[in-house]
Design a protein around this motif. Structure first.
Motif, PDB file in Angstrom:
ATOM      1  N   THR A   1      17.765  77.241  40.898  1.00 22.81           N
ATOM      2  CA  THR A   1      18.233  77.383  42.277  1.00 22.81           C
ATOM      3  C   THR A   1      17.312  76.680  43.257  1.00 22.81           C
TER       4      THR A   1
ATOM      5  N   ASN B   1      18.082  69.679  47.564  1.00 21.96           N
ATOM      6  CA  ASN B   1      19.116  68.675  47.860  1.00 21.96           C
ATOM      7  C   ASN B   1      18.710  67.273  47.420  1.00 21.96           C
TER       8      ASN B   1
ATOM      9  N   THR C   1      17.554  72.768  42.867  1.00 24.52           N
ATOM     10  CA  THR C   1      18.771  72.194  43.440  1.00 24.52           C
ATOM     11  C   THR C   1      18.830  72.405  44.955  1.00 24.52           C
ATOM     12  N   ALA C   2      18.176  73.443  45.458  1.00 22.59           N
ATOM     13  CA  ALA C   2      18.145  73.688  46.902  1.00 22.59           C
ATOM     14  C   ALA C   2      17.386  72.593  47.646  1.00 22.59           C
TER      15      ALA C   2
END
Length: 76
Positions: free
Chosen positions: A50, A56, A53-54
């Motif tokens: 998480t 971006n 991927t956060a």
């Protein structure tokens, strides 16, 4: 996310084991164990994925690849 993908994503972002662990709110040893392919709690793996991927900047591709998208300076 596989252990190899975790290591590749962290390297692409220029994050240390400690910085990933701090961001994901897990112990540094958890990151080390996971990247070495040892058993780690599923919730810890999800936290790592998480936070990666956060950023971006990271996308996981299939079960082995990592796609890195460099942000422009104006996007940070």
């Amino acid at each position: 996310m596989t252990p190899t993908q975790c290591r590749m994503a962290r390297a692409a972002l220029g994050w240390t084991i400690r910085s990933l662990a701090d961001r994901a709110n897990v112990a540094s040893s958890t990151v080390v164990h996971y990247e070495k392919g040892r058993d780690v709690h599923a919730n810890s793996i999800k936290s790592l994925e998480t936070i990666l991927t956060a950023s971006n900047e990271i996308q996981f591709v299939t079960d082995q690849g990592v796609f890195y998208v460099k942000k422009n300076a104006s996007e940070k």
